[in-house]
Design a protein around this motif. Structure first.
Motif, short mmCIF file in Angstrom:
data_model
loop_
_atom_site.label_atom_id
_atom_site.label_comp_id
_atom_site.label_asym_id
_atom_site.label_seq_id
_atom_site.Cartn_x
_atom_site.Cartn_y
_atom_site.Cartn_z
N PHE A 141 -26.93 -5.12 24.30
CA PHE A 141 -26.90 -3.86 25.05
C PHE A 141 -26.81 -4.11 26.54
O PHE A 141 -26.05 -3.49 27.26
CB PHE A 141 -28.17 -3.05 24.78
N MET A 142 -27.61 -5.09 27.01
CA MET A 142 -27.64 -5.31 28.44
C MET A 142 -26.30 -5.83 28.94
O MET A 142 -25.86 -5.47 30.01
CB MET A 142 -28.76 -6.30 28.80
N VAL A 154 -23.40 -5.22 27.71
CA VAL A 154 -22.46 -4.09 27.72
C VAL A 154 -22.69 -3.26 28.97
O VAL A 154 -21.76 -2.88 29.70
CB VAL A 154 -22.65 -3.23 26.45
N ALA A 155 -23.97 -2.98 29.25
CA ALA A 155 -24.29 -2.18 30.42
C ALA A 155 -23.82 -2.87 31.69
O ALA A 155 -23.26 -2.25 32.58
CB ALA A 155 -25.79 -1.93 30.48
N ALA A 207 -21.39 -5.02 32.04
CA ALA A 207 -19.93 -4.94 32.13
C ALA A 207 -19.54 -3.59 32.70
O ALA A 207 -18.64 -3.48 33.53
CB ALA A 207 -19.29 -5.16 30.77
N GLY A 208 -20.22 -2.53 32.26
CA GLY A 208 -19.92 -1.19 32.74
C GLY A 208 -20.19 -1.06 34.22
O GLY A 208 -19.44 -0.41 34.94
N MET A 209 -21.26 -1.69 34.69
CA MET A 209 -21.61 -1.54 36.09
C MET A 209 -20.71 -2.35 37.01
O MET A 209 -20.39 -1.94 38.10
CB MET A 209 -23.06 -1.97 36.31
N LEU A 257 -12.13 -0.80 35.11
CA LEU A 257 -12.07 0.48 34.39
C LEU A 257 -10.85 1.28 34.85
O LEU A 257 -10.12 1.84 34.05
CB LEU A 257 -13.33 1.31 34.65
N ALA A 258 -10.66 1.32 36.18
CA ALA A 258 -9.55 2.10 36.70
C ALA A 258 -8.23 1.57 36.16
O ALA A 258 -7.35 2.32 35.76
CB ALA A 258 -9.55 2.05 38.22
N GLN A 287 -7.72 0.06 33.39
CA GLN A 287 -7.57 0.37 31.98
C GLN A 287 -7.15 1.82 31.78
O GLN A 287 -6.39 2.13 30.89
CB GLN A 287 -8.90 0.13 31.25
N ALA A 288 -7.66 2.71 32.63
CA ALA A 288 -7.27 4.11 32.49
C ALA A 288 -5.78 4.26 32.69
O ALA A 288 -5.13 5.06 32.04
CB ALA A 288 -8.03 4.97 33.49
#
Lengths: 422, 487
Positions: B23-24, B26-27, B29-31, B37-38, B40-41
């Protein structure tokens, strides 16, 4: 029209706050239980914990349904899966509580808090747009929190007002990170999909921004509407034919503030109609220019526009285009040019006069299926860097090639090839 | 330990460490991954490819040596020891029963009767690489070819092995190579598809269109089947009553209606894809017949490819068309040799001599002609040609009688030519029987990574976000290109 599934999805913004509040309650109870051994706290914790699990599951379920309603992009993906992970982590925490394992329960609470922070931030990003949190943060915190895209300075005509308005009021929901309703306005295709050239009242873009405040369809949905100045600019632009060039030009100018190189490429693309492709990632310097795919035959004026980027061109192709000799002689001097495709163009010897000056460092010269004759070999021979020369299906005779090869042993000349008869 | 201390076969500590750590990370990576992220969008939008814009996959990250790919797919699995992997020891063992583990459609076996190679080999070109008598014409081209003798795949069964070779995975639903290439680089063509597939006259390979699917990517990335007889693309020719501007006005009206339809259905990327495909089809009506017409090809070209020989003509047509498509900017072209069942393709279970003589006889001259023609036009060093099947064949016989060989995914040969590949070399080795790759073994993924690298893409960077994963052609684990073959 009742759509219960869609309706349930719309409850997500309400439901999602329940687990957030309850988790805060759990933290308080956890802190209290460190100082008190009261059994009442244990019961209270169990009630809170299972209520949190249930509400988190409800938030995840409604969120899933809402996510199907016109949201897209990776932010949604992360928000969705981290939110589901959070609900799962809460369930694990509740199971540990049942098993009476306090240490593990507290560990899970820390994990839940971490997941909740990230999930909440991503949800906020989708609702309020990229950079909402960081917009007014101290400068040192902005790189961490994410700052909004800086709107290009206005001034410099209506097109730049349009670009500035789109960037300021539209891109946060219809930009690179979020595309509500599947619409991207920072993309030419997306923008033109809501514009009817010459018909502002019939254009969805114009209709939405001019609706009265409070109308469900008005854009942007929150805050002040688009400024009158911008509405007039958009009206003029659409009624004037909605020329993408104007917007592109303005975009180029705007980009020039931060990325002069990118704007220059865009301008060269617009003026030459050629593929102008960075050969190693965007704006990395060296370029490949390809006229072969242009739908109309390029002329002298089209190649003149290459002058601006002439020192960056390493590959240039006119393959298959019925160009005049003058197009080749009009080429600017390209010191970096390594590969020149003139095959299947029907050019003749006149095109190659001065080629050693135009392309002094070319290593690959393709002339197959042209009218070029042996008379050009002397001119070509002046290119000291040449390594491969293609003369298949030209009027160059074998004797001239043999003499050329003898004089230029570094050059591999390819004429027609054949296989032994079967 | 009591049973209380075990959960899912783990100790509680292990379980907690795994879930917590998972979980950590994943979190985290998100931060940390805002930029990522941009980007990938961008990739997730389904809008048609604009060649003037950075392609969704990001465009080249290194200088490309290949602009186009022609994949000559020898469906059924050619036998390596009878084609390009010379095994002198195997001739001597002909007929002997030996212990050599094999794994084919008959399952795993500990040994069997050796079938010696049925053709002699001789050296060709300046490099002196050995090629069997099945390919007298292709032998002339060995100085441009890099042989990879140590290929291995994950499945010895046609359907899954084809998906493995074409899409990188054994299971359905993943995009094929041509989709990845067009996603990564964008199409440079406005009036032809960027990805074309030509099948054998006897039919398609097993699983059909799954082999050129765009999987979870927008449908505009899928391969378009081009036919060598009749209408090149089915349902493309407009009916006579649509002459003049009728079709244009119908399409314009359709686009209007579709726009209305789309307005009520926000977020439907497939609709945008469909509208753009209508327009591509309209432009293709003019471009496709010219691209595939061989009328303008001179006699020297007809001789070079073997177009006038009835045996080689069908495959020769496809090879000439492949060259014409490369000239017109089609990024990825796949040509199948063999289709249907049994001896209609290279799947020589029964009579090896009949089978391989047939298929090599049909393809040797056209493939050699294609390499020569690309070379004389200066296109070979910009066009990557890949030859191979979904696997190879065993050194031993499948049945008690006959020369048929069973499937073998433990070791087989593929080759590449052009597009920045070193010529006249061979990498990797199988054992002395040609049964299993033993030195410098290369998975199908390494082949895919090599192809992407030559095209200027980063095989471990080119990704498409789907199902919570950075999907890649080479798998989420990544793969190295075959550095030895890259010039």
């Amino acid at each position: 029209m009742t759509d219960w599934v869609a309706f349930a999805g719309r409850l997500h913004p309400v439901v999602l706050h329940l687990p957030i509040g309850l988790v805060a309650g759990l933290v308080l109870i956890e802190i209290a239980s460190m100082f008190s051994k009261a059994t009442a706290l244990r019961g209270l914790r169990a009630v809170f914990l299972w209520a949190t699990v249930a509400s988190a599951a409800a938030a995840a379920a409604t969120g899933w349904l809402l996510g199907e309603q016109g949201y897209s992009g990776a932010t949604l993906g992360w928000h969705r899966w981290l939110g589901i992970s959070m609900a799962g982590a809460l369930l694990v925490m509740a199971i540990f509580d049942l098993a009476g394992r306090a240490g593990f329960r507290r560990l899970m609470l820390v994990i839940v808090l971490g997941l909740m922070t990230v999930t909440g931030h991503l949800g906020g990003t989708m609702t309020h747009g990229e950079g909402f949190l960081g917009a007014y943060a101290p400068a040192w915190a902005r790189p961490i929190l994410g700052a909004p895209a800086v709107a290009p300075p206005s001034g410099g005509g209506e097109a730049s007002i349009i670009i500035a308005t789109l960037a300021d009021r539209c891109y946060k929901c219809h930009g690179s990170s979020t595309q509500k309703g599947g619409l991207r306005l920072d993309d030419a295709d997306g923008l033109m999909s809501v514009v009817e050239a010459g018909d502002a009242p019939g254009s969805e873009l114009f209709r939405r921004i001019t609706l009265a405040a409070g109308d469900a369809d008005r854009m942007p949905p929150e805050g002040e509407g688009v400024s009158d100045e911008a509405i007039v600019a958009i009206l003029h632009w659409i009624n004037g034919g909605a020329a993408l060039e104007k917007i592109r030009q303005a975009q180029d100018d705007a980009a020039a503030v931060s990325e002069a190189a990118g704007a220059q490429l865009e301008a060269v693309r617009a003026r030459t109609g050629a593929l102008v492709l960075p050969i190693e990632g965007e704006n990395e310097g060296l370029l490949r220019v390809d006229f072969a795919r242009r739908l109309s035959v390029p002329g002298v004026e089209d190649v003149a526009a290459l002058a601006e980027v002439a020192d960056r061109i390493v590959e240039l192709s006119f393959a298959g285009q019925a160009i005049d000799d003058s197009v080749v002689t009009a080429l600017p001097v390209m010191p970096a040019l390594e590969r020149l495709h003139l095959e299947r163009t029907g050019i003749a010897d006149a095109a190659l006069v001065g080629i050693a000056e135009t392309a002094p460092n070319v290593a690959y010269l393709n002339l197959h299926s042209t009218q070029v004759t042996g008379a050009s070999l002397e001119e070509i021979g002046r290119i000291g860097s040449l390594r491969s020369l293609f003369l298949y299906a030209t009027d160059v005779d074998a004797g001239a090639v043999a003499a050329f090869e003898a004089a230029h042993p570094d050059v591999e000349v390819t004429m027609g090839l054949s296989l032994p008869d079967p | 330990m009591t049973h209380n201390n075990h959960f899912c076969g783990r100790t509680r500590r292990e379980f907690l460490w795994e879930t917590g750590g998972g979980f950590m990370s994943v979190a985290l990576a998100g931060m940390l991954g805002g930029d990522w992220l941009a980007s990938q969008a961008l990739a997730a939008d389904g809008i048609s490819v604009n060649p003037y814009r950075t392609p969704p996959g990001g465009g080249p990250v290194r200088r490309a040596t290949a602009k186009n790919v022609i994949f000559l797919f020898m469906y059924g699995g050619p036998s390596q020891v009878d084609t390009f992997d010379h095994k002198p020891e195997l001739y001597k063992a002909d007929g002997k029963t030996i212990d050599v583990p094999t794994f084919g459609r008959q399952g795993k076996r500990a040994g069997g009767r050796v079938v010696g190679p049925k053709w002699n080999f001789k050296p060709y070109g300046q490099c002196g690489r050995m090629v069997s008598d099945l390919f007298p014409n292709l032998g002339q081209c060995v100085d441009d070819i890099a042989f990879i003798h140590s290929m291995y795949a994950e499945s010895p069964i046609h359907g899954s092995a084809l998906l493995n070779m074409n899409c990188g995975r054994l299971i359905s639903g993943h995009p094929s190579m041509g989709s990845w290439v067009n996603y990564g680089l964008g199409s440079e063509n406005q009036d032809l598809p960027g990805y074309v597939v030509m099948l054998d006259e006897s039919g398609g390979p097993i699983s059909g269109a799954k082999n050129w699917t765009s999987g979870y990517m927008p449908a505009s990335y899928q391969g378009v089947q081009l036919r060598t007889k009749g209408a090149p693309i089915l349902d493309l020719t407009p009916p006579a009553r649509m002459a003049g501007g009728v079709q244009r006005s119908v399409l314009d009206h359709l686009a209007q209606e579709n726009a209305l339809h789309a307005a009520a259905r926000p977020g439907n990327a497939e609709l945008g894809s469909r509208i753009s495909q209508f327009e591509l089809a309209y432009r293709m009506q003019a471009a496709a017949p010219e691209a595939v017409s061989l009328d303008a090809e001179p006699q020297s070209i007809r001789d070079l490819y073997g177009l006038d020989n009835p045996t080689t003509a069908p495959f020769a047509r496809k090879c000439v068309m492949a060259r014409r498509l490369v000239e017109r900017g089609v990024r990825f072209i796949q040509v199948y040799s063999g289709g249907g069942h049994n001896d209609d393709n290279w799947d020589a279970h029964g009579d090896l001599v009949l089978n391989h003589s047939r298929h090599a006889g049909r393809t040797d001259r056209p493939i050699a002609g294609l390499l020569m023609d690309l070379k004389q036009r200066g296109l070979l060093d910009e066009t990557l040609v890949i030859w191979g099947g979904e696997f190879g064949r065993q050194p031993t016989a499948e049945y008690a009688e006959g020369t048929g060989r069973d499937h073998n995914s433990w070791g087989f040969t593929m080759w590449m030519a052009g597009g920045g590949v070193k010529g006249g070399i061979a990498v990797g080795e199988t054992d002395e029987l040609g049964s299993k790759a033993v030195r410098d073994r290369f998975h199908v993924k390494n082949l895919h990574a090599t192809m992407l690298t030559l095209l200027g893409l980063d095989p471990n960077g080119l990704s498409y976000f789907f199902n919570g994963l950075d999907q890649k052609l080479v798998g989420v684990e990544g793969a190295e290109p075959i550095h030895q073959v890259i010039a």
